[in-house]
Design an enzyme around this catalytic site. Structure first.
Site, PDB file in Angstrom:
ATOM      1  CG  LEU A   1      -1.927  -1.130   1.331  1.00 48.73           C
ATOM      2  CD1 LEU A   1      -2.669  -1.055   2.654  1.00 48.73           C
ATOM      3  CD2 LEU A   1      -2.913  -1.064   0.168  1.00 48.73           C
ATOM      4  CB  SER A   2       0.292   4.804  -0.784  1.00 53.36           C
ATOM      5  OG  SER A   2      -0.844   4.979   0.032  1.00 53.36           O
ATOM      6  CD  GLU A   3       1.691   6.942   2.584  1.00 51.94           C
ATOM      7  OE1 GLU A   3       2.443   7.711   1.951  1.00 51.94           O
ATOM      8  OE2 GLU A   3       0.468   6.835   2.337  1.00 51.94           O
ATOM      9  CB  THR A   4       2.116  -0.173   6.221  1.00 53.74           C
ATOM     10  OG1 THR A   4       1.622  -0.781   5.017  1.00 53.74           O
ATOM     11  CG2 THR A   4       1.825  -1.079   7.404  1.00 53.74           C
TER      12      THR A   4
ATOM     13  CG  HIS B   1      -3.781   8.040   3.509  1.00 46.28           C
ATOM     14  ND1 HIS B   1      -2.546   7.883   2.919  1.00 46.28           N
ATOM     15  CD2 HIS B   1      -4.289   6.783   3.638  1.00 46.28           C
ATOM     16  CE1 HIS B   1      -2.328   6.599   2.688  1.00 46.28           C
ATOM     17  NE2 HIS B   1      -3.363   5.908   3.112  1.00 46.28           N
TER      18      HIS B   1
END
Length: 277
Positions: free
Chosen positions: A46-49, A78
């Site tokens: 994902l774009s961030e974790t 986000h």
């Protein structure tokens, strides 16, 4: 040594299911090593974790570490709202109106109001005009003619954002980036919406970097709001859309109250359980 951790995957910045920006959140991660965090974030892709930990400074409710598939960020928007949503679901108090998050960029205030969350935009690490060489490189990588750029500014609050203001929403949606040419730059593009566009928002944004487009980006919206409001090019309250070109329906609510600019939106949990790390 592996251990079981509570886990949620949430969708941020949209009231429509699966139309925002997903975030993976690992809870009670104080015993998770840097290498394990990096490996898990790379695996989720994902774009961030994010990883929730106990705070280490006075005044913070929790600490968060934010990872992309390739490295750690000091701050991102986000992930801030999504992490706060998960923390509140496990530790929040009824009627709680503000939460303080500790992250690499320092302390970030998050406001809880009417079922939505909003963070106070952190100070810009880098602002000001963009040099001609950089602007030429970025414009060429995005396929944007220099005549179509109304203004450009550094809007970096952690990820390294450089932002371009274009003339029309269609100009933003028509961009087809050359990521190899874009290289190391993290670029946001914004344009005002008009009644002729037939949308319910005031600005359209897109975010490019790390060989991909990010669906809905809180940090970019924060930097852009500080830039545009500071120059009198945006009202003190507006709604931005992002993710349109990707089939998403991101909605970012921006409001200036006093000296603070708040970046808000809805967060919904879609996956809940445990992960073994």
């Amino acid at each position: 040594m592996t251990q079981k951790h509570a886990f949620q995957q949430v969708d941020v910045f949209s009231s429509q299911s699966f139309k925002g920006n997903p975030l993976a959140v690992v809870c009670d991660a104080d015993d998770v090593s840097d290498a394990q965090m990096e490996a898990f974030a790379n695996w989720t892709n994902l774009s961030e974790t994010t990883f929730l930990l106990k705070p280490t400074v006075e005044g913070a409710d929790y600490r968060v570490r934010i990872f992309t598939p390739v490295g750690e960020l000091p701050f991102a928007g986000h992930p801030t709202l999504g992490s706060c949503h998960v923390w509140l679901s496990r530790h929040g108090k009824p009627g709680q109106q503000e939460v303080v998050q500790q992250c690499g960029a320092g302390l970030v205030r998050v406001r809880v109001s009417d079922g939505t969350l909003a963070f106070a935009a952190p100070p810009l690490r880098k602002s000001g005009s963009v040099d001609t060489e950089t602007l030429t490189t970025v414009a060429a990588a995005l396929g944007v003619a220099s005549s179509g750029i109304v203004d450009a500014n550094w809007t970096d609050n952690g990820p390294g954002w450089l932002s371009l203001l274009l003339k029309a929403r269609a100009d933003v949606l028509n961009i087809r980036p050359d990521y190899a040419a874009l290289g190391r730059f993290q670029v946001g593009v914004v344009a005002p919406c008009t009644p002729e566009d037939g949308v319910d928002t005031d600005f359209e944004l897109r975010a490019f970097g790390d060989n991909c487009e990010d669906p809905v980006t809180g940090s970019l919206n924060a930097g852009v709001a500080q830039w545009l409001m500071g120059k009198g090019m945006a009202p003190e309250r507006y709604v931005a859309s992002q993710g349109t070109a990707m089939g998403r329906a991101g909605r970012v609510h921006v409001e200036k109250l006093g000296d603070d600019i708040w970046i808000g939106g809805e967060v919904t949990t879609f996956i809940e359980g445990n992960v073994i790390i």
